[in-house]
Design a protein around this motif. Sequence first.
Motif, short mmCIF file in Angstrom:
data_model
loop_
_atom_site.label_atom_id
_atom_site.label_comp_id
_atom_site.label_asym_id
_atom_site.label_seq_id
_atom_site.Cartn_x
_atom_site.Cartn_y
_atom_site.Cartn_z
N ILE A 29 -8.67 -2.11 -8.18
CA ILE A 29 -7.79 -0.94 -8.13
C ILE A 29 -8.43 0.25 -8.85
CG2 ILE A 29 -5.46 -0.07 -8.56
CD1 ILE A 29 -5.66 -2.39 -6.53
N ASP A 30 -9.21 -0.01 -9.88
CA ASP A 30 -9.94 1.07 -10.55
C ASP A 30 -10.93 1.72 -9.59
OD1 ASP A 30 -9.29 0.64 -13.68
OD2 ASP A 30 -9.51 -1.30 -12.70
N ILE A 31 -11.59 0.90 -8.78
CA ILE A 31 -12.51 1.44 -7.77
C ILE A 31 -11.77 2.36 -6.82
CG2 ILE A 31 -13.95 0.81 -5.79
CD1 ILE A 31 -14.62 -1.81 -7.36
N GLN A 32 -10.60 1.93 -6.36
CA GLN A 32 -9.83 2.75 -5.43
C GLN A 32 -9.32 4.03 -6.10
OE1 GLN A 32 -6.90 -0.15 -3.91
NE2 GLN A 32 -8.10 -0.14 -2.02
N ALA A 33 -8.92 3.93 -7.35
CA ALA A 33 -8.44 5.12 -8.06
C ALA A 33 -9.56 6.14 -8.20
CB ALA A 33 -7.91 4.73 -9.44
N ASP A 34 -10.77 5.68 -8.47
CA ASP A 34 -11.91 6.59 -8.59
C ASP A 34 -12.17 7.32 -7.28
OD1 ASP A 34 -12.27 5.90 -11.23
OD2 ASP A 34 -13.92 4.51 -10.85
N VAL A 35 -12.10 6.57 -6.17
CA VAL A 35 -12.33 7.19 -4.86
C VAL A 35 -11.24 8.21 -4.54
CG1 VAL A 35 -12.47 6.77 -2.37
CG2 VAL A 35 -13.61 5.21 -3.96
N ALA A 36 -10.00 7.85 -4.75
CA ALA A 36 -8.90 8.77 -4.45
C ALA A 36 -9.01 10.04 -5.28
CB ALA A 36 -7.56 8.08 -4.72
N SER A 37 -9.34 9.90 -6.55
CA SER A 37 -9.48 11.08 -7.42
C SER A 37 -10.62 11.96 -6.97
CB SER A 37 -9.67 10.64 -8.87
OG SER A 37 -8.55 9.92 -9.34
N ARG A 38 -11.73 11.34 -6.58
CA ARG A 38 -12.89 12.11 -6.12
C ARG A 38 -12.57 12.87 -4.83
NH1 ARG A 38 -16.16 8.16 -5.69
NH2 ARG A 38 -16.46 7.98 -3.44
N LEU A 39 -11.83 12.23 -3.92
CA LEU A 39 -11.48 12.88 -2.66
C LEU A 39 -10.34 13.88 -2.82
CD1 LEU A 39 -11.53 9.86 -0.17
CD2 LEU A 39 -13.34 11.53 -0.59
N GLY A 40 -9.56 13.76 -3.90
CA GLY A 40 -8.41 14.63 -4.08
C GLY A 40 -7.27 14.30 -3.13
N MET A 41 -7.15 13.03 -2.76
CA MET A 41 -6.05 12.60 -1.89
C MET A 41 -4.96 11.96 -2.74
SD MET A 41 -7.66 11.02 1.61
CE MET A 41 -6.03 10.89 2.38
N ARG A 42 -3.71 12.13 -2.31
CA ARG A 42 -2.62 11.43 -2.98
C ARG A 42 -2.65 9.95 -2.58
NH1 ARG A 42 -0.44 15.67 -5.19
NH2 ARG A 42 -0.24 17.47 -3.78
N ALA A 43 -2.39 9.08 -3.54
CA ALA A 43 -2.45 7.66 -3.25
C ALA A 43 -1.45 6.89 -4.11
CB ALA A 43 -3.86 7.12 -3.50
N THR A 44 -0.72 6.00 -3.46
CA THR A 44 0.03 4.97 -4.16
C THR A 44 -0.79 3.70 -4.05
OG1 THR A 44 2.19 5.95 -3.72
CG2 THR A 44 2.15 3.62 -4.24
N LEU A 45 -1.40 3.31 -5.16
CA LEU A 45 -2.26 2.14 -5.18
C LEU A 45 -1.41 0.94 -5.59
CD1 LEU A 45 -5.30 3.81 -6.94
CD2 LEU A 45 -4.98 3.43 -4.49
N THR A 46 -1.24 0.00 -4.68
CA THR A 46 -0.39 -1.14 -4.98
C THR A 46 -1.26 -2.30 -5.45
OG1 THR A 46 -0.34 -2.23 -2.81
CG2 THR A 46 1.13 -0.34 -3.13
N ARG A 47 -0.94 -2.77 -6.66
CA ARG A 47 -1.69 -3.89 -7.23
C ARG A 47 -1.12 -5.17 -6.62
NH1 ARG A 47 -3.69 -8.76 -9.14
NH2 ARG A 47 -5.26 -8.36 -10.76
N GLY A 48 -1.83 -5.65 -5.59
CA GLY A 48 -1.39 -6.85 -4.92
C GLY A 48 -1.78 -8.10 -5.69
N SER A 49 -1.34 -9.24 -5.19
CA SER A 49 -1.67 -10.49 -5.85
C SER A 49 -1.44 -11.65 -4.91
CB SER A 49 -0.83 -10.68 -7.12
OG SER A 49 0.55 -10.58 -6.83
N MET A 50 -2.23 -12.71 -5.13
CA MET A 50 -2.02 -13.99 -4.46
C MET A 50 -2.21 -15.09 -5.49
SD MET A 50 -3.71 -13.60 -0.63
CE MET A 50 -5.42 -13.52 -1.18
N SER A 51 -1.24 -16.00 -5.56
CA SER A 51 -1.33 -17.08 -6.54
C SER A 51 -1.05 -18.45 -5.92
CB SER A 51 -0.33 -16.85 -7.68
OG SER A 51 1.01 -16.87 -7.19
N LEU A 52 -0.67 -18.46 -4.65
CA LEU A 52 -0.29 -19.70 -3.97
C LEU A 52 -1.37 -20.03 -2.94
CD1 LEU A 52 2.24 -21.65 -3.94
CD2 LEU A 52 3.02 -20.34 -1.96
N SER A 53 -2.31 -20.90 -3.30
CA SER A 53 -3.43 -21.21 -2.42
C SER A 53 -3.09 -22.35 -1.47
CB SER A 53 -4.67 -21.58 -3.25
OG SER A 53 -4.54 -22.89 -3.76
N THR A 54 -4.05 -22.70 -0.65
CA THR A 54 -3.87 -23.83 0.26
C THR A 54 -3.61 -25.13 -0.51
OG1 THR A 54 -6.29 -24.00 0.34
CG2 THR A 54 -5.21 -22.87 2.17
#
Length: 453
Positions: free
Chosen positions: A136-161
């Motif tokens: 998410i830090d990588i995405q925040a850096d890109v959004a800030s550099r481009l000057g685009m508005r972004a809602t960055l959703t911190r997803g997650s997965m904890s239930l594996s096969t």
Amino acid sequence: MSALWIRHPLATFTANDQDAGNGIVVEDGVITELVPAGQHPEQPVDLNFDASEHVLLPGLVNTHHHFYQTLTRACPPALNKKLFPWLQTLYPIWAGLTPDALEAATELAMVELLLSGCTTVADHHYLFPDGLENAIDIQADVASRLGMRATLTRGSMSLSTDDGGLPPPHVVQDEHSILADSERLIRRYHRQDERGLLEVALAPCSPFSVTPDIMRASAELASRYNVNLHTHLAETEDENAFCLKQFGQRPLDYLASVGWLHDRTWLAHGIHFNDEEIARLGQAQTGVCHCPSSNMVLASGICRINELKAAGAPVGLGVDGSASNDHSNLMQEIRQALLIQRLRYQADEFTHEDALTLATRGSADILRRPDIGQIAVGKRADLALFKLDEPRFSGAHDPLAALVLCGASQADAVMIGGEWKVRDRQWLGGDLAALMARHREAARHLYAKATGH
């Protein structure tokens, strides 16, 4: 400060029925005046933009995407599959995602959206294999550099096969890591910049990839910080069957049981809800993001937009991931929404203006962003302007309807916070050819690492 009059547009869609027939005035990043048809600005202006060949819209708002999936468009092993086998095919490929590949995918997806007239994006990133903990830090850096508005959703997965879920064990995380990083990201990025560019939401991937504990804990953390919640829900009948088998509940009942049924939640897809569930969504004002192209590619079904809206649930629009769409063009998604809804409703029950509203005010509503999604005094100057100078528009009589019905796909000019990001259909922020070359190489490497091809 300079006041800019965007004057004499062919047509203006304000998303609120206000009259801006002769354009708008922008100053210091916000809209300061709507100029009615046949009139001139009441305040002095310093600069003019001749919009006499343009249709003027609020900047489009995309409320569901998976940027990393631009690396696996039209991916041979995943073609012609339903959702669950499609996911099971792609997870092993996505497990090889690296920081450099995610950075290229994020930038490519955001620029592709920008060129389609999109000014605000919401991305759902839930893959955190080893080495990608700071995704998410990588995405925040890109959004800030481009000057685009972004809602960055911190997803997650904890239930594996190993636990009865779909993702393989090497792409899931433990509860402590998920929650600690979620809180860190909220504190670091959510509404911390002066331009109002970045927001954070919490987004466990889906009922079949996280435990109920993660759902509850994420809801509690989001409540503490007053941030939004996002997940996939009711996308397929297979999901309904999974939830009944795994939890003894339909998806919406499960959602309510873990503290998610309220107005800070928005759901991707929302196709397979019954009448009683739609009424409950409306009462809770829980939002739904319609993703028509993805739903068609994966043969998932058609969202019941009119019933949801009538019940009181806000509805927006999303392109979804580029492995199930397979593009990131929100203007094209507006037309797709119109066409697929015409299979459910009569022609006068879902119009081109209804489709445009989904991608503007509707999407802003489900993100709880009252500052965007409309052309009105005091709103941020996020704008998209389209020309009708291609053969597909020749002979069109209603400019606004033509934008949707004739299939506009690329904006001529795009502004975010009063700053031009696109002019003459060209991205002003970098070298598009170089970005595409870097992105293609990342996609080739990711695929080859997983398949040997």
